[in-house]
Design a protein around this motif. Structure first.
Motif, PDB file in Angstrom:
ATOM      1  N   VAL A 118      -1.202   9.763  -0.111  1.00 38.32           N
ATOM      2  CA  VAL A 118      -1.807   9.083  -1.259  1.00 38.32           C
ATOM      3  C   VAL A 118      -0.951   9.304  -2.507  1.00 38.32           C
ATOM      4  O   VAL A 118      -0.680   8.371  -3.272  1.00 38.32           O
ATOM      5  CB  VAL A 118      -3.245   9.576  -1.488  1.00 38.32           C
ATOM      6  N   ALA A 119      -0.497  10.538  -2.701  1.00 40.87           N
ATOM      7  CA  ALA A 119       0.368  10.830  -3.853  1.00 40.87           C
ATOM      8  C   ALA A 119       1.664  10.039  -3.768  1.00 40.87           C
ATOM      9  O   ALA A 119       2.148   9.507  -4.771  1.00 40.87           O
ATOM     10  CB  ALA A 119       0.659  12.330  -3.915  1.00 40.87           C
ATOM     11  N   ASP A 120       2.235   9.922  -2.564  1.00 35.56           N
ATOM     12  CA  ASP A 120       3.462   9.133  -2.379  1.00 35.56           C
ATOM     13  C   ASP A 120       3.229   7.670  -2.757  1.00 35.56           C
ATOM     14  O   ASP A 120       4.082   7.027  -3.379  1.00 35.56           O
ATOM     15  CB  ASP A 120       3.927   9.203  -0.925  1.00 35.56           C
ATOM     16  N   ALA A 121       2.057   7.134  -2.358  1.00 35.37           N
ATOM     17  CA  ALA A 121       1.748   5.736  -2.647  1.00 35.37           C
ATOM     18  C   ALA A 121       1.662   5.490  -4.146  1.00 35.37           C
ATOM     19  O   ALA A 121       2.179   4.486  -4.654  1.00 35.37           O
ATOM     20  CB  ALA A 121       0.447   5.331  -1.963  1.00 35.37           C
ATOM     21  N   PHE A 122       1.031   6.410  -4.877  1.00 35.41           N
ATOM     22  CA  PHE A 122       0.931   6.237  -6.321  1.00 35.41           C
ATOM     23  C   PHE A 122       2.282   6.411  -7.004  1.00 35.41           C
ATOM     24  O   PHE A 122       2.588   5.724  -7.978  1.00 35.41           O
ATOM     25  CB  PHE A 122      -0.098   7.210  -6.901  1.00 35.41           C
TER      26      PHE A 122
END
Length: 219
Positions: A118-122
């Motif tokens: 999720v952090a990578d996506a943001f």
């Protein structure tokens, strides 16, 4: 991976498991489901394809629910919650050999991977300023999964907008405790904290959310 409901995952993982303690309504209890997924992960890490298939059927809906809670209708860049969940599943499959040497419940391991994805996506969305589309939509699409249907997309959108204002760890704790229905002990293992600290952070986060809700919509 076919995303289903938590009930579907419980029924799937129960087949071939030799049974398990059922919760009211015939569903497998969360504790038994977590234990079953951990056992499947240990077997899948040894190369058992059938165990891997059962593991993904059982864990997939839980991971998708987490990604919906973190991403919601605010798809980062071109990634939807479903896209992120697919990335999580692939990363989990890749990391399974490493899981053999860990003494931790499988879902704590999987949620840790989900947090990173999720952090990578943001992070990727913050670098991508494009917004391609074939047609210009008439209005914002806020439709999504069962949480939105239950609460109402407008209400959920407002709530998730407020959750986004929380510090990162408090935000993860709220998603895991409320949407993921994880215990304080399980949440602590996932976020790298202690159960007591998780409870304190949850209390503070909920107090902030109540205060913001009382203030009304942000102008």
């Amino acid at each position: 991976m076919r995303a289903g409901s938590p009930q579907d995952s419980a029924e799937t993982t129960d087949r071939g498991s030799g049974g398990g303690r059922a919760a009211p309504g015939g569903e497998m209890s969360r504790e038994d489901l977590d234990a079953r997924l951990t056992a499947l992960a240990r077997t899948a890490a040894l190369g058992d394809r059938r165990a891997l298939d059962d593991l993904l059927r059982g864990a997939g809906p839980l991971l998708l629910r987490y990604c919906r809670g973190r991403v919601g209708h605010r798809a980062p860049g071109l990634s939807t919650a479903e896209d992120v969940a697919q990335d999580v599943v692939m990363a989990v499959c890749t990391a399974l050999p490493r899981y053999r040497d860990l003494d931790t419940p499988f879902m704590a391991f999987a949620y840790g991977i989900a947090r990173n994805k999720v952090a990578d996506a943001f992070r990727a969305a913050s670098r991508d300023r494009s917004d391609p589309a074939e047609d210009v939509p008439d209005s914002l699409d806020v439709s999504a999964g069962p949480e939105q249907a239950a609460v109402g997309s407008a209400q959920l959108g407002e709530l998730m907008g407020l959750v986004d204002r929380l510090p990162p760890q408090q935000r993860d704790i709220i998603v895991l405790r409320v949407l993921g229905e994880r215990s304080a002990e399980e949440t602590a293992a996932i976020v790298g904290s202690t159960p007591g600290a998780v409870r304190v952070a949850q209390h503070r986060a909920l107090a902030k959310l109540r205060g913001w809700l009382a203030e009304g919509p942000t102008p």
